[in-house]
Motif scaffolding. Structure first.
Motif, mmCIF file in Angstrom:
data_model
loop_
_atom_site.group_PDB
_atom_site.id
_atom_site.type_symbol
_atom_site.label_atom_id
_atom_site.label_comp_id
_atom_site.label_asym_id
_atom_site.label_seq_id
_atom_site.Cartn_x
_atom_site.Cartn_y
_atom_site.Cartn_z
ATOM 1 N N GLY A 64 0.811 -1.213 0.000
ATOM 2 C CA GLY A 64 0.000 0.000 0.000
ATOM 3 C C GLY A 64 0.841 1.258 0.000
ATOM 4 O O GLY A 64 0.511 2.245 -0.670
ATOM 5 N N ALA A 191 -2.911 -0.483 9.665
ATOM 6 C CA ALA A 191 -2.766 -1.707 8.870
ATOM 7 C C ALA A 191 -2.983 -2.953 9.720
ATOM 8 O O ALA A 191 -3.623 -3.919 9.283
ATOM 9 N N MET A 212 -3.335 -3.875 3.185
ATOM 10 C CA MET A 212 -2.942 -3.145 1.988
ATOM 11 C C MET A 212 -3.963 -2.069 1.633
ATOM 12 O O MET A 212 -3.601 -0.905 1.401
ATOM 13 N N ILE A 213 -5.235 -2.431 1.632
ATOM 14 C CA ILE A 213 -6.288 -1.484 1.253
ATOM 15 C C ILE A 213 -6.350 -0.322 2.242
ATOM 16 O O ILE A 213 -6.559 0.835 1.856
ATOM 17 N N VAL A 216 -3.672 2.171 1.351
ATOM 18 C CA VAL A 216 -4.031 2.872 0.113
ATOM 19 C C VAL A 216 -5.071 3.951 0.400
ATOM 20 O O VAL A 216 -5.002 5.063 -0.129
ATOM 21 N N LYS A 219 -3.497 6.915 1.799
ATOM 22 C CA LYS A 219 -2.856 7.694 0.736
ATOM 23 C C LYS A 219 -3.883 8.567 0.019
ATOM 24 O O LYS A 219 -3.619 9.736 -0.288
ATOM 25 N N ILE A 326 -1.257 -5.196 -7.002
ATOM 26 C CA ILE A 326 -2.429 -5.097 -6.126
ATOM 27 C C ILE A 326 -3.574 -5.961 -6.654
ATOM 28 O O ILE A 326 -4.232 -6.689 -5.900
#
Length: 344
Positions: A64, A191, A212-213, A216, A219, A326
């Motif tokens: 991510g 996370a 991971m999501i 992201v 971000k 991803i």
């Protein structure tokens, strides 16, 4: 506890040695080999299952964090090439997985996951989470990575040089504190919470995917997170130690049975890379060298660095490769898990 600390220390030494030799994925591969040798020849190796959770959260956060917010505006121009690439890679994964299954003693799920165009750090963890043979997946994933790094640049060398779009190298790199930052530790906390949620929900490979999501999303919300290099190395070390602890003498004896599947995988992956690269170049008017590098079965960061060496736009290659990673990590294992369950 003493044996655990000794195992991790020896795994670090093995990984550090291969990393210094500049072997792709050296930290993880070295830790896998070191702990595997210890597990085969001694009886003191024991890596608790909690290591898998920690490694998955860190690996997911790392993927991510590799997404850069300043590259988001470019995504609208790259979304169709990315979807086309993922479709082509999925078909290739399906074909290669079936061929591995037919030419080796591996079960169907392990065969599929061995060919997933993900990363050497995350795909074996997902394999372990889904009940596949993570040791065999690691071996074939390493072969996939090395073949991509070794062969794909040769494909570029014989293409017309005018197809490359040169990009000025970045002369200024943001310095990252070796101990991280408040943003880094905050993102890690998020996370781990997301990874725990994915775990308790019972989603296949949910720990890594949710971690991971979550990063992201941070971000997208303009929380830019930088990570020190030890962060990636720690994820590789923990992942390698966990996988190596499940490597038995029988796994070692079975390695000779993976030679033919490995050759099949390399041949089809390189052929697919070349064909998809040419299709992307013609259909979406991408520079041919950039399209081939973007279709490579190797890693996102590796291909971006090679692209800059070859005078190709590294940022676009990195964006497409990260999107590929991803998509492959989030979607492909889920589909192949369901297919394997359906076929019994």
């Amino acid at each position: 506890m003493g044996y655990l600390a000794l195992t991790i220390f020896l795994a670090f030494l093995g990984g550090f040695f291969l990393h210094k030799l500049r072997i792709p994925g050296g930290m993880m591969l070295g830790s896998v080999l070191t702990v595997a040798v210890l597990n085969i020849n001694t009886d003191f190796v024991h890596i608790p299952s909690e290591f898998r959770f920690v490694a998955q959260c860190i690996a997911g956060a790392y993927i991510g964090m590799s997404v850069k917010r300043e590259n988001f505006p470019r995504m609208k121009y790259l979304i169709r090439p990315i979807l086309t690439l993922l479709a082509g890679l999925f078909v290739t994964n399906l074909v290669v997985g079936v061929l591995i299954y037919l030419t080796s003693p591996l079960d169907l799920l392990t065969s599929f996951l061995s060919a997933v165009p993900g990363g050497i750090s995350d795909t074996p963890l997902i394999a372990a989470d889904l009940g596949a043979d993570a040791a065999k997946v690691t071996v074939l994933q390493f072969v996939r990575l090395v073949s991509g790094l070794a062969v794909v640049p040769l494909l570029i060398r014989y293409e017309p040089r005018e197809s490359a779009v040169k990009e000025k190298p970045s002369l200024i790199e943001k310095k990252v504190s070796p101990f991280g930052s408040v943003k880094l530790w905050s993102a890690l906390f998020v996370a781990f919470l997301a990874g725990y949620l994915g775990d308790i929900l019972g989603v296949p490979a949910g720990t890594l995917i949710f971690a991971m999501i979550s990063v992201v999303i941070l971000k997208i919300l303009k929380l830019e997170v930088m990570f020190p290099m030890w962060f990636k190395r720690m994820a590789q070390l923990f992942s390698g130690a966990y996988i190596g602890s499940h490597f038995s003498y029988q796994d070692f004896a079975d390695l000779k049975l993976l030679i033919l599947p490995a050759l099949i995988m390399v041949a089809l992956n390189i052929l697919t890379c070349y064909l998809i690269g040419h299709f992307l170049a013609r259909r979406y008017e991408l520079p041919l060298s950039q399209a081939i590098l973007s279709s490579s079965p190797a890693g996102a960061s590796d291909m971006a660095l090679i692209a800059s060496d070859l005078g190709v736009s590294g940022s676009d290659v990195a964006m497409i490769q990260i999107a590929r990673l991803i998509g492959a990590v989030s979607v492909f294992p889920q589909i192949f898990y369901l297919i394997s369950k359906f076929l019994g």
